[in-house]
Design an enzyme around this catalytic site. Structure first.
Site, short mmCIF file in Angstrom:
data_model
loop_
_atom_site.label_atom_id
_atom_site.label_comp_id
_atom_site.label_asym_id
_atom_site.label_seq_id
_atom_site.Cartn_x
_atom_site.Cartn_y
_atom_site.Cartn_z
N LEU A 127 -2.13 -9.11 -2.96
CA LEU A 127 -2.38 -7.81 -3.43
C LEU A 127 -3.00 -7.02 -2.30
O LEU A 127 -3.56 -6.10 -2.70
CB LEU A 127 -2.84 -7.49 -4.89
CG LEU A 127 -2.14 -8.41 -6.05
CD1 LEU A 127 -2.70 -7.93 -7.29
CD2 LEU A 127 -0.61 -7.87 -6.01
N SER A 128 -3.36 -7.97 -1.11
CA SER A 128 -3.82 -6.99 -0.02
C SER A 128 -5.29 -6.67 -0.06
O SER A 128 -5.68 -5.48 0.28
CB SER A 128 -3.08 -5.92 0.52
OG SER A 128 -1.79 -6.27 0.88
N SER A 129 -6.18 -7.42 -0.66
CA SER A 129 -7.79 -7.33 -0.67
C SER A 129 -8.00 -7.02 0.55
O SER A 129 -9.02 -6.27 0.74
CB SER A 129 -8.28 -8.29 -1.51
OG SER A 129 -8.09 -9.49 -1.12
N SER A 130 -7.70 -7.83 1.53
CA SER A 130 -8.36 -7.84 2.92
C SER A 130 -7.97 -6.50 3.52
O SER A 130 -8.84 -5.79 4.33
CB SER A 130 -7.75 -8.92 3.54
OG SER A 130 -8.24 -9.08 4.95
N ASP A 174 0.45 -3.55 4.95
CA ASP A 174 -0.54 -3.63 3.72
C ASP A 174 -1.70 -2.57 4.26
O ASP A 174 -2.09 -1.81 3.22
CB ASP A 174 -1.46 -5.00 3.63
CG ASP A 174 -0.27 -6.24 3.58
OD1 ASP A 174 0.77 -6.00 2.99
OD2 ASP A 174 -0.87 -7.42 3.67
C1 GLA Z 1 1.34 -10.27 4.12
C2 GLA Z 1 1.14 -9.49 5.49
C3 GLA Z 1 2.13 -8.34 5.56
C4 GLA Z 1 3.66 -8.78 5.17
C5 GLA Z 1 3.56 -9.84 4.05
C6 GLA Z 1 5.10 -10.26 4.10
O1 GLA Z 1 0.92 -9.48 3.04
O2 GLA Z 1 0.01 -9.06 5.47
O3 GLA Z 1 1.95 -7.65 6.94
O4 GLA Z 1 4.02 -9.61 6.45
O5 GLA Z 1 2.53 -10.75 3.99
O6 GLA Z 1 6.20 -9.31 3.79
#
Ligand code: GLA
Length: 373
Positions: free
Chosen positions: A105-108, A152
């Protein structure tokens, strides 16, 4: 004293396409990272206290790779901004986040975006979301060591409240896109967490780049299924990875069309196809993700379900009829029973129904800062 927040994201469709110059369709989540900032007299120094991780003192003028892993995305952004001539030090921050870590979920990305926006705010500089996102992406690649795409950080910095965003990762544009009214996005956490994914992610990206080069193309964005006939018969892996990217780009654009037309059945079907392609062609799913996706597809109100993000563990996403969300949740939780024996935390699944949120924002209200312990 001020606070900066940046949200996590879920990707509705368009997976492993961003680093192929392709399309993706993420939305910002109601989960954020918040940094409460106070001034600190030493220039070129940042003191960060993170709930759950501890403290780090970072020199902004001198990269120090001995920092704890959790502090690397923060330090990376500081170093990159200072290298561009923007003074990045002289502040103290307390970080709190309710974005589950390692759950896709893109915490980083959220912490990278928040840190960049803190420094820009302290310097009175306004940057477009894309510029903020690019610094975060570079920090992730150069200092965290994962060669991610821009998705992200871009959606975390630039999302528009109430909308998902179609990202064109070649033109580097974000076009706000509304979800139809009668459906809700469900984020489903398998309770599993990533291990050794970084290597697999870099390997997938390298295979895509090698395959594009073999076809004489700048990136797989330009490839068609007909082109793939030109690959050597032995290159089954390159063929499969490219076939996923080509079809996923098509599905993502079709999904935007379906959203605009209010065709939720088509949108759900495209999400199902996306998962199947990620599982069979791109090979980045996992038994837990497959199980929760299957449970979702069999539950009342589900129009489509797929893994989301980089893959291998973490979360899946489903499109659910808004009037059936309670029944959907009970059935998925009752039927999902994957047990991750190597994970010590709470092993159960969790489901959140989420409306699309706005991207990163400044909050001048003091109570936000005092909430952060
Ligand atoms: C991770 C990466 C994104 C993307 C996804 C796959 O979240 O950070 O840039 O490549 O994987 O879609």
């Amino acid at each position: 004293m001020f606070a900066m927040r940046a949200p996590g994201r879920v990707n509705i469709i368009g997976e492993h396409t961003d680093y192929n110059d392709g399309f993706c369709l993420p939305m910002a989540l109601p989960f954020d990272t918040v940094i409460a900032v106070s001034s600190y007299l030493e220039p070129h120094r940042v003191e960060i206290r993170s709930e759950g991780f501890g403290s780090a003192r970072i020199r902004t003028d001198k990269p120090n790779h001995e920092l704890a892993e959790w502090a690397l995305p923060i330090a990376g952004v500081l170093w990159l901004l200072e290298a561009q001539g923007i003074p990045a030090g002289g502040w103290r921050g307390k970080v709190a986040s309710d974005i589950p870590a390692g759950a896709s979920l893109s915490s980083s990305a959220a912490i990278e975006v928040a840190v960049a926006k803190v420094v820009l705010h302290l310097n009175g500089i306004q940057w477009a979301p894309l510029q903020v996102a690019e610094v975060g992406q570079q920090a992730e690649t150069d200092f965290v060591g994962i060669p991610t795409g821009i998705m992200d950080q871009f959606i975390s910095a630039g999302a528009v409240n109430g909308h998902a965003g179609l990202l064109d990762c070649r033109e580097l544009t974000l076009t706000k896109t509304r979800l139809p009214d009668n459906v809700t996005i469900a984020v489903m956490d398998t309770g599993t967490r990533r291990r050794l994914v970084d290597v697999a992610y870099a390997e997938r990206r390298a295979t895509c780049e090698r395959t594009a080069a073999e076809l004489g193309l700048v990136s797989l964005r330009d490839a068609t299924m007909q082109d793939l006939a030109r690959l050597s018969a032995e290159d089954q892996v390159g063929y499969q990875r490219a076939a996923h990217v080509i079809s996923e780009n098509e599905r993502t654009l079709a999904a935007v069309g379906a959203m605009e037309a209010g065709d939720t059945a088509l949108l759900g079907t495209l999400m199902n196809q996306s998962h199947d392609s990620l599982r069979d062609q791109f090979e980045v799913s996992s038994p837990a993700l497959d199980q929760i996706v299957k449970a979702a597809r069999e539950a009342p109100g589900c129009l489509g379900a797929r893994m989301t993000g980089g893959g291998f563990a973490g979360c899946a996403v489903a499109l659910v009829a808004s009037d059936l969300v309670d029944q959907f949740r009970s059935q998925v939780l009752a039927s999902y029973n994957y047990l991750d024996l190597t994970h010590d935390g709470d092993r159960g699944a969790k489901i959140w129904f989420c409306d699309p949120q706005a991207g990163a924002s400044l909050d001048l209200l003091l109570p936000v800062a005092s909430d952060v312990k």
